[in-house]
Write a protein that holds these residues in place. Structure first.
Motif, PDB file in Angstrom:
ATOM      1  N   ILE A 117       0.847  -1.182   0.000  1.00 14.55           N
ATOM      2  CA  ILE A 117       0.000   0.000   0.000  1.00 14.55           C
ATOM      3  C   ILE A 117       0.887   1.239   0.000  1.00 14.55           C
ATOM      4  O   ILE A 117       2.054   1.180   0.365  1.00 14.55           O
ATOM      5  N   ASN A 118       0.326   2.342  -0.407  1.00 11.23           N
ATOM      6  CA  ASN A 118       1.033   3.621  -0.433  1.00 11.23           C
ATOM      7  C   ASN A 118       0.512   4.485   0.700  1.00 11.23           C
ATOM      8  O   ASN A 118      -0.699   4.665   0.836  1.00 11.23           O
ATOM      9  N   ILE A 119       1.429   4.984   1.515  1.00  7.08           N
ATOM     10  CA  ILE A 119       1.055   5.857   2.620  1.00  7.08           C
ATOM     11  C   ILE A 119       1.981   7.075   2.635  1.00  7.08           C
ATOM     12  O   ILE A 119       3.078   7.029   2.087  1.00  7.08           O
TER      13      ILE A 119
ATOM     14  N   PRO B 262      -8.249   6.245   5.796  1.00  7.63           N
ATOM     15  CA  PRO B 262      -8.998   5.502   4.791  1.00  7.63           C
ATOM     16  C   PRO B 262      -9.791   4.332   5.364  1.00  7.63           C
ATOM     17  O   PRO B 262     -10.544   3.691   4.645  1.00  7.63           O
ATOM     18  N   GLY B 263      -9.641   4.057   6.632  1.00  7.76           N
ATOM     19  CA  GLY B 263     -10.370   2.952   7.246  1.00  7.76           C
ATOM     20  C   GLY B 263      -9.549   2.192   8.271  1.00  7.76           C
ATOM     21  O   GLY B 263      -9.334   0.991   8.139  1.00  7.76           O
TER      22      GLY B 263
ATOM     23  N   GLU C 194      -6.743  -2.054   3.501  1.00 11.91           N
ATOM     24  CA  GLU C 194      -7.713  -0.983   3.766  1.00 11.91           C
ATOM     25  C   GLU C 194      -7.047   0.339   4.130  1.00 11.91           C
ATOM     26  O   GLU C 194      -7.695   1.381   4.171  1.00 11.91           O
ATOM     27  N   MET C 195      -5.739   0.309   4.399  1.00 10.09           N
ATOM     28  CA  MET C 195      -5.013   1.517   4.793  1.00 10.09           C
ATOM     29  C   MET C 195      -4.387   2.253   3.607  1.00 10.09           C
ATOM     30  O   MET C 195      -3.678   3.228   3.796  1.00 10.09           O
ATOM     31  N   GLU C 196      -4.657   1.792   2.392  1.00 10.93           N
ATOM     32  CA  GLU C 196      -4.161   2.481   1.191  1.00 10.93           C
ATOM     33  C   GLU C 196      -4.553   3.952   1.271  1.00 10.93           C
ATOM     34  O   GLU C 196      -5.714   4.288   1.507  1.00 10.93           O
ATOM     35  N   GLY C 197      -3.567   4.844   1.091  1.00  5.04           N
ATOM     36  CA  GLY C 197      -3.837   6.277   1.135  1.00  5.04           C
ATOM     37  C   GLY C 197      -3.753   6.894   2.522  1.00  5.04           C
ATOM     38  O   GLY C 197      -4.005   8.093   2.677  1.00  5.04           O
ATOM     39  N   LEU C 198      -3.381   6.122   3.537  1.00  2.00           N
ATOM     40  CA  LEU C 198      -3.230   6.652   4.893  1.00  2.00           C
ATOM     41  C   LEU C 198      -2.219   7.794   4.889  1.00  2.00           C
ATOM     42  O   LEU C 198      -1.183   7.710   4.235  1.00  2.00           O
TER      43      LEU C 198
END
Length: 109
Positions: free
Chosen positions: A4-6, A63-64, A97-101
């Motif tokens: 994921i990207n954060i 993001p969740g 679910e943390m993509e875009g954190l």
């Protein structure tokens, strides 16, 4: 794809876009350490046991995230520099679910 990207803003105010694996059982504190975004000895002092708040972050974009647990809530109740959006990085386990954190690392006490 299991990454994921954060975005993580360090204590100097510099924002870093990082790639975090979701298949290695890592938490946000470990991601911050692996990218060396905080000075050695100022993050994860307790080893990720939710006992020191050195990995406290401010959540800018959620993001969740999973709800806060009792141990995390109790530790933040005793920590410095706590805000409404404070979380402990050691309690935020990397998940798709943390993509875009987006987070900002809190000041070190």
């Amino acid at each position: 794809m299991s990454d994921i990207n954060i975005k993580i803003t360090d204590r100097e105010g510099v924002t870093h876009e990082v790639v975090a694996p979701t298949d290695m059982s890592m938490n946000l504190m470990e991601i911050i350490r692996s990218y060396e975004l905080a000075e050695e000895g100022t993050i994860g002092v307790c080893g990720g046991m939710a006992m020191c708040a050195s990995c406290q972050v401010y959540v800018i974009s959620d993001p969740g995230l999973e709800p806060m647990g009792d141990e995390e809530d109790a530790m933040l109740g005793e920590a410095f520099h706590v805000k409404e959006n404070s979380r402990l990085g050691c309690q935020l386990h990397m998940a798709m679910e943390m993509e875009g954190l987006e987070v900002e690392i809190a000041p070190y006490p």
